[in-house]
Enzyme design. Structure first.
Site, PDB file in Angstrom:
ATOM      1  N   ASN A 206       0.864  -1.180   0.000  1.00  0.00           N
ATOM      2  CA  ASN A 206       0.000   0.000   0.000  1.00  0.00           C
ATOM      3  C   ASN A 206       0.903   1.233   0.000  1.00  0.00           C
ATOM      4  OD1 ASN A 206       0.824   0.437   2.719  1.00  0.00           O
ATOM      5  ND2 ASN A 206      -0.864  -0.821   3.485  1.00  0.00           N
ATOM      6  N   GLU A 209       3.341   1.470   2.909  1.00  0.00           N
ATOM      7  CA  GLU A 209       4.444   0.507   2.826  1.00  0.00           C
ATOM      8  C   GLU A 209       5.477   0.900   1.785  1.00  0.00           C
ATOM      9  OE1 GLU A 209       1.977  -3.468   4.292  1.00  0.00           O
ATOM     10  OE2 GLU A 209       1.926  -2.832   2.191  1.00  0.00           O
ATOM     11  N   ASP A 276      -4.860  -8.735   2.263  1.00  0.00           N
ATOM     12  CA  ASP A 276      -4.918 -10.191   2.107  1.00  0.00           C
ATOM     13  C   ASP A 276      -5.825 -10.563   0.938  1.00  0.00           C
ATOM     14  OD1 ASP A 276      -3.381 -10.337   4.420  1.00  0.00           O
ATOM     15  OD2 ASP A 276      -5.118 -10.673   5.716  1.00  0.00           O
TER      16      ASP A 276
END
Length: 332
Positions: A206, A209, A276
């Site tokens: 993302n 990150e 996830d």
């Protein structure tokens, strides 16, 4: 591929896709309570438990998403010899997930217990040892992955939550073995040490990150995200990058192209588990032979379902089909 063909893949062809998830296996546990008074023992609220729930978390949640999509899914990671491990195994078995890749260690099974009072999280208890797993146990994990590749796989997903499973040498060996068998590797990264993911086919950070590995943080804008993605592709020898951008959707950056996928307007309750779902659905699409742009579009739709739910959540095939039917943001 038109929308009808894509719906046919989701509905009928996912069972042919063999996907292995490797990474930090977790159990997420929730205690729901009502709070009416302060303890006489200390100045803390008394939470009277009125309900509880256990769900698969981390790499286990990635596998859960794949199982609900109908894929042939296996899980590999580390667990302890404790009650939480037994709970995890029961859930894997009930969902048809192959758990032979779980390696038992002397450390606790990574578990997060959340105390919820009046719809608000009051406390989280973590059972874990996040030191990198090396030596004999790491060798067992890599041996399992190598054997699984010999049985034929369509995609391998590395789900790194920084809890020790994705040590540098482990990641290097898995990626190397996958490429020797012609199997694509998709990585959900954690932390700034992206060199351990070198030569991976796809990485799915993302914006927060990706900012952790940049010299200067970027804003969540198309041009800036694309430049950042190309920078990390060069720096860490990554082949493709998918940046999940919250309300701004998703950007897929390939060698010669960049695709910006908008999100469908909706109310966001909780982003837990959205990453996830993205990597699970994208990996499933790759396993099924879909183009990366189509896989990113499908993953973006699935993430839109997850953020509308509270807590860790896995998307069912029927929910994705319903979202696909309603969506008109992109012409396939």
């Amino acid at each position: 591929m038109d929308k009808k063909e894509l719906a046919e893949f989701v509905a009928n062809r996912t069972s042919r896709c063999k996907v292995l998830v490797v990474g930090d296996v977790m159990l997420d546990k929730y205690y729901y309570s009502e709070v009416r008074r302060i303890s006489p023992e200390a100045p803390v609220p008394i939470a009277r438990v009125v309900g509880e729930k256990e769900t698969l978390g981390g790499a286990a949640n990635v596998a859960h998403n794949l199982a609900l999509m109908g894929a042939d899914v296996s899980i590999a990671g580390f667990v302890g010899n404790d009650y939480h491990c037994q709970s995890l195994m029961d859930k894997f078995i009930s969902r048809g997930i192959d758990l032979r890749g779980l390696v038992a260690t002397n450390e606790p099974t990574t578990t997060k217990i959340r105390i919820i009072g009046e719809h608000q999280q009051m406390l989280r208890l973590d059972f874990e040892d996040s030191d990198p797993v090396v030596g004999e146990n790491a060798a067992k994990l890599c041996k399992y992955v190598s054997g699984k590749l010999s049985e034929s796989l369509d995609c391998v997903i590395i789900s790194d939550y920084g809890k020790g499973a994705c040590a540098e040498e482990t990641c290097h060996r898995i990626i190397r073995d996958c490429h020797a068998h012609g199997v694509p590797v998709v990585v959900d990264p954690k932390g700034p040490m992206w060199s351990k993911y070198s030569t991976a086919d796809y990485i799915t950070p993302n914006v927060k990150e990706i900012n952790e590995v940049l010299l200067e943080p970027i804003k969540n804008k198309d041009d800036a995200v694309e430049r950042a993605a190309r920078y990390v592709m060069r720096k860490f020898a990554l082949k493709n990058v998918i940046v999940t951008r919250s309300a701004m959707g998703m950007t897929l950056v390939q060698k010669d192209a960049a695709t910006h996928i908008p999100t469908r307007a909706q109310e966001v309750f909780d982003v837990s588990g959205a990453g996830d779902t993205v990597i699970a659905v994208f990996g499933l699409a790759l396993a099924g032979g879909l183009k990366p742009t189509i896989g990113a579009y499908l993953a973006n739709l699935a993430a839109g379902v997850v953020v509308g739910k509270l807590g860790t959540y896995a998307v069912a095939r029927e929910e994705l089909l319903a979202a696909l039917d309603k969506d008109d943001t992109i012409t396939l």
